[in-house]
Structures are given as structure tokens and as C-alpha cells.
Design a protein around this motif. Structure first.
Motif, PDB file in Angstrom:
ATOM      1  N   LEU A  48      -1.161  -8.832  -5.521  1.00  0.00           N
ATOM      2  CA  LEU A  48      -2.372  -8.060  -5.233  1.00  0.00           C
ATOM      3  C   LEU A  48      -3.183  -8.741  -4.135  1.00  0.00           C
ATOM      4  O   LEU A  48      -3.727  -8.067  -3.244  1.00  0.00           O
ATOM      5  CB  LEU A  48      -3.217  -7.916  -6.496  1.00  0.00           C
ATOM      6  CG  LEU A  48      -2.621  -7.061  -7.616  1.00  0.00           C
ATOM      7  CD1 LEU A  48      -3.517  -7.123  -8.859  1.00  0.00           C
ATOM      8  CD2 LEU A  48      -2.456  -5.609  -7.174  1.00  0.00           C
ATOM      9  N   GLN A  49      -3.260 -10.063  -4.187  1.00  0.00           N
ATOM     10  CA  GLN A  49      -4.000 -10.790  -3.164  1.00  0.00           C
ATOM     11  C   GLN A  49      -3.380 -10.600  -1.782  1.00  0.00           C
ATOM     12  O   GLN A  49      -4.079 -10.349  -0.798  1.00  0.00           O
ATOM     13  CB  GLN A  49      -4.046 -12.283  -3.516  1.00  0.00           C
ATOM     14  CG  GLN A  49      -4.899 -12.604  -4.728  1.00  0.00           C
ATOM     15  CD  GLN A  49      -4.741 -14.064  -5.141  1.00  0.00           C
ATOM     16  OE1 GLN A  49      -3.669 -14.479  -5.577  1.00  0.00           O
ATOM     17  NE2 GLN A  49      -5.803 -14.837  -4.970  1.00  0.00           N
ATOM     18  N   VAL A  50      -2.059 -10.710  -1.711  1.00  0.00           N
ATOM     19  CA  VAL A  50      -1.363 -10.543  -0.433  1.00  0.00           C
ATOM     20  C   VAL A  50      -1.540  -9.125   0.091  1.00  0.00           C
ATOM     21  O   VAL A  50      -1.813  -8.908   1.275  1.00  0.00           O
ATOM     22  CB  VAL A  50       0.138 -10.877  -0.585  1.00  0.00           C
ATOM     23  CG1 VAL A  50       0.909 -10.510   0.679  1.00  0.00           C
ATOM     24  CG2 VAL A  50       0.319 -12.351  -0.909  1.00  0.00           C
ATOM     25  N   ALA A  51      -1.413  -8.145  -0.799  1.00  0.00           N
ATOM     26  CA  ALA A  51      -1.569  -6.747  -0.392  1.00  0.00           C
ATOM     27  C   ALA A  51      -2.975  -6.478   0.122  1.00  0.00           C
ATOM     28  O   ALA A  51      -3.162  -5.809   1.145  1.00  0.00           O
ATOM     29  CB  ALA A  51      -1.239  -5.823  -1.563  1.00  0.00           C
ATOM     30  N   ALA A  52      -3.978  -7.012  -0.571  1.00  0.00           N
ATOM     31  CA  ALA A  52      -5.364  -6.789  -0.164  1.00  0.00           C
ATOM     32  C   ALA A  52      -5.641  -7.401   1.204  1.00  0.00           C
ATOM     33  O   ALA A  52      -6.348  -6.813   2.032  1.00  0.00           O
ATOM     34  CB  ALA A  52      -6.317  -7.364  -1.207  1.00  0.00           C
ATOM     35  N   GLU A  53      -5.090  -8.565   1.470  1.00  0.00           N
ATOM     36  CA  GLU A  53      -5.258  -9.186   2.786  1.00  0.00           C
ATOM     37  C   GLU A  53      -4.629  -8.327   3.876  1.00  0.00           C
ATOM     38  O   GLU A  53      -5.164  -8.190   4.973  1.00  0.00           O
ATOM     39  CB  GLU A  53      -4.626 -10.574   2.786  1.00  0.00           C
ATOM     40  CG  GLU A  53      -5.366 -11.590   1.929  1.00  0.00           C
ATOM     41  CD  GLU A  53      -4.599 -12.886   1.750  1.00  0.00           C
ATOM     42  OE1 GLU A  53      -5.167 -13.822   1.165  1.00  0.00           O
ATOM     43  OE2 GLU A  53      -3.426 -12.963   2.198  1.00  0.00           O
ATOM     44  N   ALA A  54      -3.482  -7.730   3.571  1.00  0.00           N
ATOM     45  CA  ALA A  54      -2.748  -6.962   4.582  1.00  0.00           C
ATOM     46  C   ALA A  54      -3.389  -5.613   4.875  1.00  0.00           C
ATOM     47  O   ALA A  54      -3.422  -5.172   6.025  1.00  0.00           O
ATOM     48  CB  ALA A  54      -1.302  -6.762   4.131  1.00  0.00           C
ATOM     49  N   VAL A  55      -3.890  -4.929   3.847  1.00  0.00           N
ATOM     50  CA  VAL A  55      -4.416  -3.568   4.068  1.00  0.00           C
ATOM     51  C   VAL A  55      -5.856  -3.580   4.546  1.00  0.00           C
ATOM     52  O   VAL A  55      -6.313  -2.601   5.147  1.00  0.00           O
ATOM     53  CB  VAL A  55      -4.282  -2.698   2.804  1.00  0.00           C
ATOM     54  CG1 VAL A  55      -2.842  -2.678   2.311  1.00  0.00           C
ATOM     55  CG2 VAL A  55      -5.219  -3.157   1.685  1.00  0.00           C
ATOM     56  N   GLY A  56      -6.578  -4.673   4.293  1.00  0.00           N
ATOM     57  CA  GLY A  56      -7.935  -4.798   4.776  1.00  0.00           C
ATOM     58  C   GLY A  56      -8.939  -3.917   4.044  1.00  0.00           C
ATOM     59  O   GLY A  56      -8.623  -3.280   3.036  1.00  0.00           O
ATOM     60  N   GLU A  57     -10.148  -3.868   4.596  1.00  0.00           N
ATOM     61  CA  GLU A  57     -11.236  -3.142   3.935  1.00  0.00           C
ATOM     62  C   GLU A  57     -10.984  -1.644   3.862  1.00  0.00           C
ATOM     63  O   GLU A  57     -11.494  -0.967   2.974  1.00  0.00           O
ATOM     64  CB  GLU A  57     -12.561  -3.416   4.669  1.00  0.00           C
ATOM     65  CG  GLU A  57     -13.042  -4.858   4.541  1.00  0.00           C
ATOM     66  CD  GLU A  57     -14.384  -5.065   5.205  1.00  0.00           C
ATOM     67  OE1 GLU A  57     -14.927  -4.082   5.764  1.00  0.00           O
ATOM     68  OE2 GLU A  57     -14.887  -6.205   5.174  1.00  0.00           O
ATOM     69  N   GLY A  58     -10.211  -1.120   4.781  1.00  0.00           N
ATOM     70  CA  GLY A  58      -9.948   0.313   4.776  1.00  0.00           C
ATOM     71  C   GLY A  58      -8.838   0.733   3.841  1.00  0.00           C
ATOM     72  O   GLY A  58      -8.565   1.926   3.686  1.00  0.00           O
ATOM     73  N   GLY A  59      -8.179  -0.232   3.211  1.00  0.00           N
ATOM     74  CA  GLY A  59      -7.070   0.059   2.314  1.00  0.00           C
ATOM     75  C   GLY A  59      -7.486   0.094   0.859  1.00  0.00           C
ATOM     76  O   GLY A  59      -8.639  -0.179   0.502  1.00  0.00           O
ATOM     77  N   THR A  60      -6.534   0.447   0.011  1.00  0.00           N
ATOM     78  CA  THR A  60      -6.744   0.508  -1.436  1.00  0.00           C
ATOM     79  C   THR A  60      -5.612  -0.244  -2.123  1.00  0.00           C
ATOM     80  O   THR A  60      -4.441  -0.026  -1.798  1.00  0.00           O
ATOM     81  CB  THR A  60      -6.751   1.968  -1.933  1.00  0.00           C
ATOM     82  OG1 THR A  60      -7.801   2.679  -1.291  1.00  0.00           O
ATOM     83  CG2 THR A  60      -6.931   2.033  -3.446  1.00  0.00           C
ATOM     84  N   VAL A  61      -5.965  -1.120  -3.050  1.00  0.00           N
ATOM     85  CA  VAL A  61      -4.965  -1.884  -3.797  1.00  0.00           C
ATOM     86  C   VAL A  61      -5.232  -1.706  -5.281  1.00  0.00           C
ATOM     87  O   VAL A  61      -6.351  -1.933  -5.753  1.00  0.00           O
ATOM     88  CB  VAL A  61      -4.999  -3.384  -3.425  1.00  0.00           C
ATOM     89  CG1 VAL A  61      -4.008  -4.167  -4.267  1.00  0.00           C
ATOM     90  CG2 VAL A  61      -4.703  -3.571  -1.941  1.00  0.00           C
ATOM     91  N   VAL A  62      -4.193  -1.282  -6.000  1.00  0.00           N
ATOM     92  CA  VAL A  62      -4.308  -1.025  -7.438  1.00  0.00           C
ATOM     93  C   VAL A  62      -3.200  -1.792  -8.156  1.00  0.00           C
ATOM     94  O   VAL A  62      -2.031  -1.708  -7.766  1.00  0.00           O
ATOM     95  CB  VAL A  62      -4.174   0.476  -7.758  1.00  0.00           C
ATOM     96  CG1 VAL A  62      -4.367   0.716  -9.250  1.00  0.00           C
ATOM     97  CG2 VAL A  62      -5.159   1.294  -6.940  1.00  0.00           C
ATOM     98  N   GLY A  63      -3.548  -2.520  -9.194  1.00  0.00           N
ATOM     99  CA  GLY A  63      -2.564  -3.247  -9.987  1.00  0.00           C
ATOM    100  C   GLY A  63      -2.613  -2.824 -11.440  1.00  0.00           C
ATOM    101  O   GLY A  63      -3.694  -2.548 -11.975  1.00  0.00           O
ATOM    102  N   VAL A  64      -1.437  -2.754 -12.072  1.00  0.00           N
ATOM    103  CA  VAL A  64      -1.366  -2.393 -13.490  1.00  0.00           C
ATOM    104  C   VAL A  64      -0.467  -3.386 -14.207  1.00  0.00           C
ATOM    105  O   VAL A  64       0.545  -3.833 -13.665  1.00  0.00           O
ATOM    106  CB  VAL A  64      -0.846  -0.949 -13.681  1.00  0.00           C
ATOM    107  CG1 VAL A  64       0.546  -0.779 -13.109  1.00  0.00           C
ATOM    108  CG2 VAL A  64      -0.880  -0.542 -15.140  1.00  0.00           C
ATOM    109  N   ASP A  65      -0.853  -3.749 -15.423  1.00  0.00           N
ATOM    110  CA  ASP A  65      -0.049  -4.663 -16.226  1.00  0.00           C
ATOM    111  C   ASP A  65      -0.468  -4.523 -17.687  1.00  0.00           C
ATOM    112  O   ASP A  65      -1.597  -4.121 -17.988  1.00  0.00           O
ATOM    113  CB  ASP A  65      -0.249  -6.114 -15.763  1.00  0.00           C
ATOM    114  CG  ASP A  65       0.898  -7.018 -16.189  1.00  0.00           C
ATOM    115  OD1 ASP A  65       1.662  -7.460 -15.305  1.00  0.00           O
ATOM    116  OD2 ASP A  65       1.058  -7.273 -17.400  1.00  0.00           O
ATOM    117  N   LEU A  66       0.466  -4.867 -18.572  1.00  0.00           N
ATOM    118  CA  LEU A  66       0.145  -4.899 -19.990  1.00  0.00           C
ATOM    119  C   LEU A  66      -0.867  -6.002 -20.293  1.00  0.00           C
ATOM    120  O   LEU A  66      -1.661  -5.897 -21.232  1.00  0.00           O
ATOM    121  CB  LEU A  66       1.415  -5.126 -20.817  1.00  0.00           C
ATOM    122  CG  LEU A  66       2.386  -3.941 -20.913  1.00  0.00           C
ATOM    123  CD1 LEU A  66       3.709  -4.404 -21.516  1.00  0.00           C
ATOM    124  CD2 LEU A  66       1.785  -2.826 -21.746  1.00  0.00           C
TER     125      LEU A  66
END
Length: 263
Positions: A51-69
Motif C-alpha cells: 500500500l505504501q509503494v502504491a500510494a507513492e506511485a499514484v500520488g495525491e490524484g490517485g486512490t489506494v485501497v487495501g483489504v485484509d482479514l
């Protein structure tokens, strides 16, 4: 190094929650997965390195969603939405769809692995089962042209699973990022260009050419999906689909099929 390898130490120094963060970084570098503004869904996201890597890559204009038990601790330095739940349950999928929005996800990723038993064939089968669950979720969430990356252990069920994934994407690569441990049997399938086409290569369908394309070829539609065909506007004919892309495909006429419309 007392069981703590270089990637583990690097993750601690650079503030990533898991050494696996570098696997996603390397997968992105090799296959161009993540772009600014993307919507990314991470399945089995705890503790949150991907999630951290994805958020850095997509920037403020992106959306990052994570799901886990498991509960994922909140991120103070990134705008990341997390859901606690089972991705195979409709309730969780409902919240995922809401979080992703009507536009769909650009990337669905899964680094999930089964609880290891030490029995290789069983662990492999369980990893493929998890990967198939992730694939099912990806097909529900991905926008046309989106990408899917999933971890799976090598074994006899890998090729059939890869074939199933390949049927829904433009192409699939098998990648072993350097951050994977040397003794690990894990590989990542990276599927690019999700295709929502109602037809597949080799299908034969009857179509009516409704428009002329820029290159002079005919344009027909199958359930709203565009097919480029060699023919004249108004002509009805049977065609065989030769190439399928996310938003359009190509087809060739089948001799003896269809009929010309009245003048």
C-alpha cells in the motif's frame, strides 16, 4: 545476517512496513504497473508495505485501497483507505466497489500466501486457490485495460491458472523479482490490459457493419463492443474474431456467411 536480509534492513531504514514492498517496486519497474492518478486495490494488504509503494506511485490524484482479514494500522503519511474483511464475501466486495468507484480499478494486486504446511503440493494448491480468488475479485473491480498482479507458488496447477488469466488480458508475464528469497518457489503473474470483450479470439458471430472507420474498414458492434471488419456499411456477414483488445477488436469475414442488406 541472523535471518534478516538486506531487504528487511532496507525496509526498516526507509520506513516500509514489510520487505515485500521492494517486490512491488521491482515489479513496477519491470512491467510499468503503477502510474500517477491510478486507482489501486491491494488484496491481503496487511501489514501495508505494498500500500505504501502504491500510494507513492499514484500520488495525491490517485486512490489506494487495501483489504485484509487482519486490521491494517492507519497511515499517517499517505491517504490510503483500508477495509477489514474477507474479499470472498459479498459484504466486503460491496465496500470495495464503493471505495473504487464506478470508474473501476486500474490495478488489482495480491501478495497473498497460504499458511505454510511444509507439504509442497498442498502449499502450492492453496496458493493457486488464493490466486484464483484474487483473480475473481480483479475481474469484478478492474476497468477495461486495467492490470492484475498476483503471487502464486510454482507447481502443476500454475500453467492452467495462467491460461485462465491470459484469456481475460492482452498478455501475461511470469516475473520473479530480485527481492523474492532465493529459496522461495513464488512467482508473480503480471497480466496487462484487462479485456471486457463479449467475444474471444476464434469466435464466429454475425454482425452488421454500421459505420466506416478512418482507415476505410467497416465498424460493427457486438453488445456495444467495437469490431473492425473489412466490409461495407449496411452489409450483414458472419465473421471470425482474430484479435481482441480492451476497447476494440478485429475480425475477418467467413466465406459463405451472412448476406448483403437490401439496397
Amino acid at each position: 545476517m541472523s535471518g534478516k536480509d538486506d531487504y528487511y534492513n532496507r525496509s526498516k531504514q526507509q520506513g516500509y512496513r514489510a520487505r515485500s514492498a521492494y517486490k512491488l517496486k521491482q515489479l513496477d519497474e519491470e512491467t510499468d504497473l503503477l502510474d500517477p492518478g491510478d486507482t489501486v486495490v491491494d488484496l491481503g494488504a496487511a501489514p501495508g508495505g505494498w500500500l505504501q509503494v502504491a500510494a507513492e506511485a499514484v500520488g495525491e490524484g490517485g486512490t489506494v485501497v487495501g483489504v485484509d482479514l487482519q486490521r491494517i494500522e492507519e497511515f499517517g503519511d499517505h491517504d490510503i483507505e483500508t477495509l477489514r474483511g474477507d474479499m470472498t464475501e459479498e459484504r466486503t466486495r460491496h465496500y470495495l466497489r464503493e471505495a473504487v468507484g464506478e470508474g473501476g480499478a486500474d490495478v488489482v494486486a495480491s501478495d497473498m500466501a497460504p499458511n505454510m504446511t511444509g507439504e509442497y503440493n498442498l502449499d502450492h494448491a492453496r496458493s493457486v486457490h488464493l490466486a484464483r480468488q484474487a483473480f475473481d475479485t480483479a475481474e469484478e473491480l478492474l476497468a477495461s485495460g486495467g492490470d492484475f498482479v498476483v503471487k502464486v507458488f510454482q507447481g502443476e496447477d500454475l500453467d492452467p491458472f495462467r491460461d485462465d488469466v491470459a484469456a481475460s488480458f492482452q498478455y501475461v508475464r511470469t516475473v520473479s523479482p530480485p527481492a523474492s528469497r532465493d529459496a522461495s518457489s513464488e512467482v508473480y503473474l503480471v497480466a496487462k490490459g484487462y479485456t471486457e470483450s463479449p467475444v474471444a479470439e476464434g469466435d464466429r458471430v454475425e454482425v452488421t457493419i454500421e459505420e466506416e472507420g478512418d482507415e476505410g474498414d467497416g465498424i460493427a458492434y457486438v453488445d456495444g463492443y467495437t469490431l473492425f471488419v473489412d466490409g461495407d456499411v449496411g452489409e450483414t456477414l458472419t465473421v471470425e474474431v482474430t484479435d481482441v483488445k480492451p476497447r476494440f477488436g478485429f475480425a475477418e469475414r467467413v466465406d459463405g456467411g451472412g448476406s448483403d442488406s437490401p439496397a
